[in-house]
Design a protein around this motif. Structure first.
Motif, PDB file in Angstrom:
ATOM      1  N   ILE A 194       9.312  -3.766 -15.230  1.00 33.96           N
ATOM      2  CA  ILE A 194       8.670  -2.676 -16.100  1.00 33.96           C
ATOM      3  C   ILE A 194       7.396  -2.102 -15.233  1.00 33.96           C
ATOM      4  O   ILE A 194       6.429  -2.480 -14.750  1.00 33.96           O
ATOM      5  CB  ILE A 194       8.432  -2.731 -16.781  1.00 33.96           C
ATOM      6  CG1 ILE A 194       7.688  -1.995 -18.334  1.00 33.96           C
ATOM      7  CG2 ILE A 194       7.596  -3.613 -17.451  1.00 33.96           C
ATOM      8  CD1 ILE A 194       7.535  -2.007 -19.524  1.00 33.96           C
ATOM      9  N   PHE A 195       6.744  -0.671 -15.128  1.00 34.90           N
ATOM     10  CA  PHE A 195       6.421  -0.100 -14.564  1.00 34.90           C
ATOM     11  C   PHE A 195       5.499   0.393 -15.473  1.00 34.90           C
ATOM     12  O   PHE A 195       5.702   2.015 -16.285  1.00 34.90           O
ATOM     13  CB  PHE A 195       6.151   0.647 -13.627  1.00 34.90           C
ATOM     14  CG  PHE A 195       5.735   2.400 -12.915  1.00 34.90           C
ATOM     15  CD1 PHE A 195       4.435   1.519 -12.980  1.00 34.90           C
ATOM     16  CD2 PHE A 195       5.960   3.453 -12.798  1.00 34.90           C
ATOM     17  CE1 PHE A 195       2.954   2.121 -12.350  1.00 34.90           C
ATOM     18  CE2 PHE A 195       4.168   3.805 -12.456  1.00 34.90           C
ATOM     19  CZ  PHE A 195       3.465   3.510 -11.576  1.00 34.90           C
ATOM     20  N   ILE A 196       4.196   0.294 -16.245  1.00 37.16           N
ATOM     21  CA  ILE A 196       3.590   1.097 -17.470  1.00 37.16           C
ATOM     22  C   ILE A 196       2.176   1.790 -16.913  1.00 37.16           C
ATOM     23  O   ILE A 196       1.312   1.729 -15.860  1.00 37.16           O
ATOM     24  CB  ILE A 196       2.775  -0.223 -18.038  1.00 37.16           C
ATOM     25  CG1 ILE A 196       3.980  -0.809 -18.124  1.00 37.16           C
ATOM     26  CG2 ILE A 196       1.732   0.153 -19.013  1.00 37.16           C
ATOM     27  CD1 ILE A 196       3.692  -2.442 -18.882  1.00 37.16           C
ATOM     28  N   THR A 197       2.718   3.105 -17.061  1.00 35.80           N
ATOM     29  CA  THR A 197       1.896   4.191 -16.980  1.00 35.80           C
ATOM     30  C   THR A 197       1.373   5.040 -18.227  1.00 35.80           C
ATOM     31  O   THR A 197       2.219   4.597 -18.900  1.00 35.80           O
ATOM     32  CB  THR A 197       1.884   4.654 -15.823  1.00 35.80           C
ATOM     33  OG1 THR A 197       1.250   6.075 -15.438  1.00 35.80           O
ATOM     34  CG2 THR A 197       3.278   5.580 -16.171  1.00 35.80           C
ATOM     35  N   ILE A 252      -3.790   3.413  -8.056  1.00 31.90           N
ATOM     36  CA  ILE A 252      -4.464   2.244  -7.415  1.00 31.90           C
ATOM     37  C   ILE A 252      -2.658   1.201  -9.007  1.00 31.90           C
ATOM     38  O   ILE A 252      -3.102   1.824  -9.770  1.00 31.90           O
ATOM     39  CB  ILE A 252      -5.640   1.181  -8.068  1.00 31.90           C
ATOM     40  CG1 ILE A 252      -6.143   2.146  -7.235  1.00 31.90           C
ATOM     41  CG2 ILE A 252      -5.741  -0.646  -8.003  1.00 31.90           C
ATOM     42  CD1 ILE A 252      -6.602   1.190  -6.259  1.00 31.90           C
ATOM     43  N   VAL A 253      -1.741   0.239  -8.316  1.00 28.60           N
ATOM     44  CA  VAL A 253      -1.746  -0.456  -9.234  1.00 28.60           C
ATOM     45  C   VAL A 253      -1.690  -2.059  -9.272  1.00 28.60           C
ATOM     46  O   VAL A 253      -1.877  -2.427  -7.716  1.00 28.60           O
ATOM     47  CB  VAL A 253       0.224  -0.212  -8.471  1.00 28.60           C
ATOM     48  CG1 VAL A 253       1.289  -1.359  -9.661  1.00 28.60           C
ATOM     49  CG2 VAL A 253       0.365   0.942  -8.793  1.00 28.60           C
ATOM     50  N   THR A 254      -1.670  -2.700  -9.907  1.00 30.91           N
ATOM     51  CA  THR A 254      -1.432  -4.083 -10.460  1.00 30.91           C
ATOM     52  C   THR A 254      -0.704  -4.307 -10.762  1.00 30.91           C
ATOM     53  O   THR A 254       0.399  -4.515 -11.685  1.00 30.91           O
ATOM     54  CB  THR A 254      -2.023  -4.980 -11.711  1.00 30.91           C
ATOM     55  OG1 THR A 254      -4.087  -3.565 -10.872  1.00 30.91           O
ATOM     56  CG2 THR A 254      -2.651  -6.094 -11.402  1.00 30.91           C
ATOM     57  N   ILE A 296       5.536  -7.030 -13.809  1.00 30.67           N
ATOM     58  CA  ILE A 296       4.871  -6.182 -14.206  1.00 30.67           C
ATOM     59  C   ILE A 296       4.307  -5.425 -13.582  1.00 30.67           C
ATOM     60  O   ILE A 296       3.692  -5.766 -12.723  1.00 30.67           O
ATOM     61  CB  ILE A 296       4.011  -6.382 -15.868  1.00 30.67           C
ATOM     62  CG1 ILE A 296       5.150  -7.536 -16.406  1.00 30.67           C
ATOM     63  CG2 ILE A 296       3.933  -5.627 -16.627  1.00 30.67           C
ATOM     64  CD1 ILE A 296       4.658  -8.146 -17.503  1.00 30.67           C
ATOM     65  N   TYR A 297       4.763  -3.835 -13.443  1.00 26.58           N
ATOM     66  CA  TYR A 297       3.342  -3.236 -12.582  1.00 26.58           C
ATOM     67  C   TYR A 297       2.897  -2.281 -13.769  1.00 26.58           C
ATOM     68  O   TYR A 297       3.789  -1.579 -14.327  1.00 26.58           O
ATOM     69  CB  TYR A 297       4.387  -2.121 -11.838  1.00 26.58           C
ATOM     70  CG  TYR A 297       4.852  -3.277 -11.138  1.00 26.58           C
ATOM     71  CD1 TYR A 297       4.112  -3.686  -9.876  1.00 26.58           C
ATOM     72  CD2 TYR A 297       6.282  -3.327 -10.769  1.00 26.58           C
ATOM     73  CE1 TYR A 297       5.839  -4.388  -8.338  1.00 26.58           C
ATOM     74  CE2 TYR A 297       6.800  -4.150  -9.951  1.00 26.58           C
ATOM     75  CZ  TYR A 297       6.664  -4.829  -8.780  1.00 26.58           C
ATOM     76  OH  TYR A 297       7.304  -5.995  -8.066  1.00 26.58           O
ATOM     77  N   ILE A 298       1.074  -2.580 -13.537  1.00 31.51           N
ATOM     78  CA  ILE A 298       0.352  -1.393 -14.454  1.00 31.51           C
ATOM     79  C   ILE A 298      -0.490  -0.556 -13.578  1.00 31.51           C
ATOM     80  O   ILE A 298      -0.958  -1.001 -12.561  1.00 31.51           O
ATOM     81  CB  ILE A 298      -0.723  -2.521 -15.277  1.00 31.51           C
ATOM     82  CG1 ILE A 298       0.405  -3.614 -15.609  1.00 31.51           C
ATOM     83  CG2 ILE A 298      -1.578  -2.110 -16.294  1.00 31.51           C
ATOM     84  CD1 ILE A 298       0.340  -4.623 -17.116  1.00 31.51           C
TER      85      ILE A 298
END
Length: 113
Positions: free
Chosen positions: A109-112, A9-11, A29-31
């Motif tokens: 940016i992808f924050i994981t 799941i990505v927001t 921004i993808y979290i």
């Protein structure tokens, strides 16, 4: 750049440029979290409320939505187009892969973990 996510799941948060400027260094921004958790993470990392309204004539600073995958969350931004087909909308294949989209693009940016 890591583009595989842990939850599936990505927001996606998109800066609406309200007031005429970006609120963070990023347009998108993808979290790697479901919506509720992602909003908390967003607030913690960026010290901003994504529901804030900087300019009342422009509306919210960010729009955000939960997706089933990073591929789905980035599809439109990677060049996928929507078209009507038998009363519903379908999307064409995006112009870029997820890796190409993030590679060298300092505005997303992808924050994981």
């Amino acid at each position: 750049m890591k583009t595989k996510n842990k939850t599936g799941i990505v927001t996606r948060f998109m800066d609406m440029h309200s007031g005429g400027h970006l609120k963070t260094p990023f347009t998108h921004i993808y979290i790697d979290e479901p919506l509720g958790e992602a909003v908390r993470t967003f607030k913690e990392l960026f010290k901003r409320d994504p529901d804030n309204i900087t300019c009342t004539c422009c509306g919210a600073d960010f729009v955000y939505e939960e997706y089933d995958s990073l591929e789905e969350a980035t599809a439109y931004d990677r060049g996928g187009k929507w078209f009507p087909n038998n009363g519903k909308y379908e999307q064409t294949e995006p112009d870029q892969t997820v890796e190409e989209y993030f590679s060298g693009n300092n505005k997303v940016i992808f924050i994981t973990e």
